[in-house]
Design a protein around this motif. Structure first.
Motif, short mmCIF file in Angstrom:
data_model
loop_
_atom_site.label_atom_id
_atom_site.label_comp_id
_atom_site.label_asym_id
_atom_site.label_seq_id
_atom_site.Cartn_x
_atom_site.Cartn_y
_atom_site.Cartn_z
N PHE A 45 2.43 0.82 10.04
CA PHE A 45 3.33 0.69 11.18
C PHE A 45 3.04 -0.53 12.04
O PHE A 45 3.93 -1.06 12.71
CB PHE A 45 3.32 1.96 12.03
CG PHE A 45 4.20 3.04 11.48
CD1 PHE A 45 5.58 2.91 11.55
CD2 PHE A 45 3.67 4.16 10.85
CE1 PHE A 45 6.40 3.89 11.03
CE2 PHE A 45 4.48 5.14 10.33
CZ PHE A 45 5.86 5.01 10.42
N ALA A 46 1.82 -0.99 12.03
CA ALA A 46 1.49 -2.18 12.80
C ALA A 46 2.24 -3.41 12.30
O ALA A 46 2.40 -4.39 13.05
CB ALA A 46 -0.02 -2.44 12.76
N ALA A 64 2.49 3.93 19.27
CA ALA A 64 2.83 4.79 18.14
C ALA A 64 2.14 4.34 16.86
O ALA A 64 1.79 5.16 16.02
CB ALA A 64 4.34 4.81 17.94
N ALA A 65 1.95 3.03 16.69
CA ALA A 65 1.26 2.53 15.50
C ALA A 65 -0.17 3.04 15.45
O ALA A 65 -0.66 3.49 14.41
CB ALA A 65 1.29 1.00 15.48
N ASP A 66 -0.86 2.99 16.60
CA ASP A 66 -2.23 3.51 16.66
C ASP A 66 -2.25 5.02 16.47
O ASP A 66 -3.12 5.57 15.77
CB ASP A 66 -2.87 3.14 17.99
CG ASP A 66 -3.16 1.65 18.13
OD1 ASP A 66 -3.21 0.98 17.07
OD2 ASP A 66 -3.31 1.17 19.26
N ALA A 112 8.71 3.00 16.55
CA ALA A 112 7.95 4.05 17.22
C ALA A 112 8.46 5.43 16.82
O ALA A 112 7.66 6.35 16.56
CB ALA A 112 8.02 3.87 18.73
N ALA A 113 9.76 5.61 16.77
CA ALA A 113 10.34 6.90 16.40
C ALA A 113 9.96 7.28 14.98
O ALA A 113 9.64 8.44 14.69
CB ALA A 113 11.86 6.85 16.55
N MET A 135 0.82 -1.20 0.00
CA MET A 135 0.00 0.00 0.00
C MET A 135 0.86 1.26 0.00
O MET A 135 0.50 2.29 -0.57
CB MET A 135 -0.91 0.00 1.22
CG MET A 135 -1.80 1.23 1.33
SD MET A 135 -2.76 1.29 2.87
CE MET A 135 -3.92 -0.04 2.60
N SER A 136 2.03 1.18 0.64
CA SER A 136 2.93 2.32 0.72
C SER A 136 4.37 1.82 0.61
O SER A 136 4.61 0.65 0.27
CB SER A 136 2.73 3.07 2.04
OG SER A 136 3.10 2.27 3.13
N LEU A 137 5.31 2.69 0.86
CA LEU A 137 6.74 2.36 0.78
C LEU A 137 7.12 1.82 -0.60
O LEU A 137 8.01 0.96 -0.72
CB LEU A 137 7.14 1.33 1.84
CG LEU A 137 6.99 1.73 3.30
CD1 LEU A 137 7.53 0.63 4.20
CD2 LEU A 137 7.66 3.05 3.60
N ASN A 138 6.48 2.32 -1.65
CA ASN A 138 6.78 1.84 -2.99
C ASN A 138 8.20 2.19 -3.43
O ASN A 138 8.74 1.54 -4.32
CB ASN A 138 5.76 2.41 -3.98
CG ASN A 138 4.38 1.82 -3.78
OD1 ASN A 138 4.21 0.61 -3.77
ND2 ASN A 138 3.39 2.67 -3.58
#
Length: 365
Positions: A356-357, A320-322, A243-244, A200-203
């Motif tokens: 992030f999850a 942080a993911a939420d 998290a960062a 979905m991302s990080l292409n």
């Protein structure tokens, strides 16, 4: 008690990374995402900042000492520019940092000098697996000891730069414990997918699927040597890094949407003056600051060797993911219809936030 003020060295690092994030990564992010290609010169420039090199002791040809606090400060700042670019720049850390934390002296002397002295090279690691209930402490990839040789079987997902890496640090389940194994790319039974993962991302970050079919590695290639290593310090370092990065992406989305709200007019007033929008922005900022402080505390406890550091790292990562999902989603909402089109970066940040999850294993400090 720890201080919230960075040291002079940390402040200089934050400023240098921040300039790179805003002046280099951010302007290139949209085109890199659309074309699925990150400019190599951009990665090299990020590598020259020396984030990994500064965490490697002089004994292994680095020029510093590892600090999880310094790592999360720098990682947050770089992710503020672009997540895919940040993960690309820091991919060699996925291999080098576990070796620094848990490797044998022979492994440190063999690999670390070559990584930190040279130009950016795609050393990488494979932790994530295709499983609804993926748990880094209960991997389905297995390692079995047979005749002084470890035999690895399983499948890994989201392995950055696996196609180009000469060696991969593969995590596997050995008698109920997660252990790392240094696997050369030319090992018989190791297969890297021809096509990149479609995410979905990080292409812009080339990730691949890696299969291991009875891959044999000598006992000396077990991380830490024949006696192995503890996995908790490595996993905690991965979690605070995740998290960062989430805080950095959320900060970017918050600041962009806040500035938009200050400029966008509706019915004769700036929408930032609308109470509903103001409350949303306040909640976004509150959640970002809470996650940031929890991440800093977890990193500090790792540096201090506190007993509850591993628990704090888990809480920081899950929280942080939420938070990142909430903040990036709200940023899209604040932009209204403009948030849904690719002329604005908030839609990309929302796609990043959703991931992030399951990004545990793509960054480490």
């Amino acid at each position: 008690m720890y201080s919230f003020d960075p040291t002079n060295e940390q402040q200089m690092l934050i400023e240098a990374v921040g300039k790179f994030a805003v002046n280099d990564l951010r302007p290139a992010a949209h085109e890199a995402e659309e074309s699925s290609e990150l400019p190599k010169k951009l990665v090299n420039k990020g590598w020259e900042l020396g984030l990994l090199q500064a965490s490697i002791p002089e004994a292994y040809h680095g020029f510093g000492e590892r600090s999880a606090v310094t790592g999360v400060l720098a990682l947050e700042e770089m992710a503020f520019g672009d997540l895919a670019g940040t993960l690309a720049v820091l991919t060699p850390s996925l291999f080098a940092t576990p070796i620094l934390l848990a490797g044998s002296e022979e492994q440190k002397q063999t690999y670390l000098p070559g990584i930190v002295e040279g130009q950016w090279t795609p050393y990488t690691a494979a932790l994530i697996e295709y499983a609804f209930d993926f748990d880094p402490n209960a991997l389905r990839t297995t390692a079995t000891l047979k005749d002084e040789t470890y035999v690895l079987n399983g499948e890994k997902a989201f392995v950055p730069f696996a196609k180009d890496a000469d060696v991969i640090l593969v995590y596997a389940n050995l008698n109920g414990q997660t252990q790392g194994f240094i696997v050369p790319k030319n090992s018989i039974g190791l297969t890297v997918s021809d096509e990149r993962e479609k995410l979905m991302s990080l292409n812009a970050l080339p990730c691949y699927r890696v299969k291991l079919d009875s891959v044999k590695v000598p006992t000396s290639n077990r991380l830490g040597g024949a006696s192995g290593h503890g996995f908790e310090p490595i996993l905690a370092s991965i979690r605070v890094a995740t998290a960062a990065a989430a805080v950095g992406v959320a900060r970017a989305a918050f600041e962009y949407s806040m500035n938009y709200a200050k400029e966008r007019e509706a019915f004769g007033v700036k929408i930032a003056q609308k109470q509903a929008i103001a409350f949303i922005l306040a909640e976004m900022r509150t959640e970002i600051e809470a996650s940031r402080l929890l991440t800093w505390e977890a990193a500090w406890k790792l540096d201090q060797g506190k007993e509850d550091a591993f628990t704090e790292a888990y809480l920081a990562a899950t929280g942080a993911a939420d938070m990142a999902m909430m903040v990036t989603d709200r940023a899209v909402q604040i932009l209204g219809g403009h948030g849904y089109i690719r002329d604005h970066p908030v839609e990309m940040w929302m796609r990043n936030g959703r991931g992030f999850a399951m990004f545990t294993g793509l960054a480490i400090v």
